[in-house]
Design an enzyme around this catalytic site. Structure first.
Site, PDB file in Angstrom:
ATOM      1  CB  CYS A   1       6.840  -4.868   8.807  1.00  0.00           C
ATOM      2  SG  CYS A   1       8.243  -3.994   9.955  1.00  0.00           S
TER       3      CYS A   1
ATOM      4  CB  CYS B   1       5.396  -2.582  16.445  1.00  0.00           C
ATOM      5  SG  CYS B   1       7.301  -2.077  15.832  1.00  0.00           S
TER       6      CYS B   1
ATOM      7  CB  CYS C   1       2.609   7.490   3.497  1.00  0.00           C
ATOM      8  SG  CYS C   1       3.350   6.457   4.740  1.00  0.00           S
TER       9      CYS C   1
ATOM     10  CB  CYS D   1       0.268   6.160  11.550  1.00  0.00           C
ATOM     11  SG  CYS D   1       1.055   7.889  10.847  1.00  0.00           S
TER      12      CYS D   1
ATOM     13  CD  GLU E   1      -2.709  -1.359   2.681  1.00  0.00           C
ATOM     14  OE1 GLU E   1      -3.721  -1.280   2.510  1.00  0.00           O
ATOM     15  OE2 GLU E   1      -1.831  -1.590   3.352  1.00  0.00           O
TER      16      GLU E   1
ATOM     17  CB  CYS F   1       2.410  -1.714  13.706  1.00  0.00           C
ATOM     18  SG  CYS F   1       2.593  -1.379  11.942  1.00  0.00           S
TER      19      CYS F   1
END
Ligand code: SAH
Length: 353
Positions: A110, A114, A103, A337, A90, A117
């Site tokens: 990933c 985290c 962004c 975010c 994305e 996230c």
């Protein structure tokens, strides 16, 4: 085997031309054609016949393809790009005074895990290649020019999409060089920001290798136990070490390190948290970006009330550290975010197009 044109910096393309005894003017012409003039068809303008033949035989110009587009009422646009191997990532265009910040994603998924996230939950599928990072920019730019010609300027680039950019150091670095190139996309150095969770092997390389771009560190807590819980790599790469490297990155005039502080209700939003953060950063060339937590399906954390966020900021103000509360944009389409996750079915398309 053919290689992608979009993986080369101008310097590398010049070397390639030289090795193949091709006229030295070719790389500049190609950069001008594909980046400045934004053409996707093969370059013919002034390019020597043997260069045209070489390019046709050895270079590809394929770029990620826009798979789906979601636009929110605040003008945020989220693209899901399909890559050549079928993976998806994305990219988000965030509006700001009739201009946009883009962004970018640096990885499919990933590896950092985290806990707050959405991308972290997806795990890492693979690194993105340089051309897949550059392509997110060029294709988003083309879409803007076609669909919103009245305000099609992309002013800032932030590596705050999917992935840990410093975990994919080489591709991110090369993409930045292409963005910065005067013959390429001509983005100004102070307009590019790379955000990191504190991936030390990348930070160690930054000072000597990364071109002149801004750094943002996801701090989220100065307290070890809390940061460990939020950002598991903190156990391996402790904040103290990370800060040493971050703060050693030379900062030009009017340059600040951005410290991102994710605010989670009843977890890291107390007065004590604010004071400890203030003490940690007092006197540094720091700028704090407070990000109230953006929820996503299945998330256990909560976003604090705005009064709490403002109170937290007021404590940081007493340490004289410039602090901004990051406005949430695009959350209705899960584009804010930490909400990116190319595996989860998206919410229904709200695109007006
Ligand atoms: N891997 C990089 C870039 C990630 S995203 C990094 O960790 O910095 C950019 C920012 O969004 C980071 O500060 C990240 O911590 C933050 N973020 C992630 N999930 C979030 C969420 N659910 N709500 C608000 N911010 C989030």
């Amino acid at each position: 085997m053919k290689t992608s044109f979009y993986q080369y910096t101008l310097k590398e393309l010049k070397e390639l031309f030289q090795q193949n005894n091709l006229p030295a003017s070719g790389p500049g012409l190609l950069f001008n054609w594909h980046y400045k003039k934004r053409k996707s068809e093969p370059c013919t303008a002034d390019l020597a016949k043997k260069s045209i033949a070489y390019v046709a035989q050895n270079l590809t110009f394929d770029l990620p393809v826009i798979d789906t587009i979601q636009a929110s009422t605040d003008k945020t646009v989220k693209f899901l790009f399909k890559l050549q191997d079928g993976q998806k990532v994305e990219t988000v265009l965030i509006p700001f005074n009739n201009k946009y910040t883009i962004c970018l994603s640096s990885q499919v998924g990933c590896a950092m895990k985290c806990s707050f996230c959405h991308t972290g939950l997806q795990g890492l599928a693979r690194h993105l290649k340089t051309e897949e990072i550059v392509g997110q920019f060029t294709e988003s730019q083309k879409w803007l020019t076609q669909n919103r010609p009245e305000d099609d300027k992309i002013l800032n680039i932030v590596f705050m999409g999917q992935g840990e950019p410093l975990h994919n150091f080489d591709a991110v670095k090369t993409a930045c060089e292409i963005f910065l190139s005067q013959h390429g996309l001509s983005v100004a150095d102070q307009k590019i920001t790379i955000s990191t969770a504190g991936y030390l092997p990348g930070l160690e390389r930054w000072k000597n290798e990364m071109p002149d771009v801004n750094i943002a560190l996801s701090l989220h807590s100065p307290i070890t136990a809390k940061r460990d819980q939020l950002i598991p790599i903190n156990k391996r790469y402790p904040l103290e070490e990370v800060l040493k490297y971050v703060q050693a990155i030379p900062q030009g005039k009017n340059r600040f390190v951005t410290y991102e502080y994710l605010l989670i209700e009843d977890f890291n939003d107390s007065d004590e948290d604010a004071h400890l953060t203030g003490k940690l950063l007092e006197g540094k060339t720091a700028y704090i970006s407070l990000i109230p937590f953006n929820p996503f399906p299945g998330s256990e954390y909560k976003r604090p009330k705005i009064e709490k966020v403002e109170h937290f900021k007021s404590i940081l103000d007493t340490y004289k550290i410039p602090t901004l509360i990051r406005a949430t944009k695009g959350d209705e389409i899960l584009a804010a975010c930490g909400q990116l996750n190319s595996k989860v079915p998206s919410v229904p398309d709200q695109s007006p197009f």
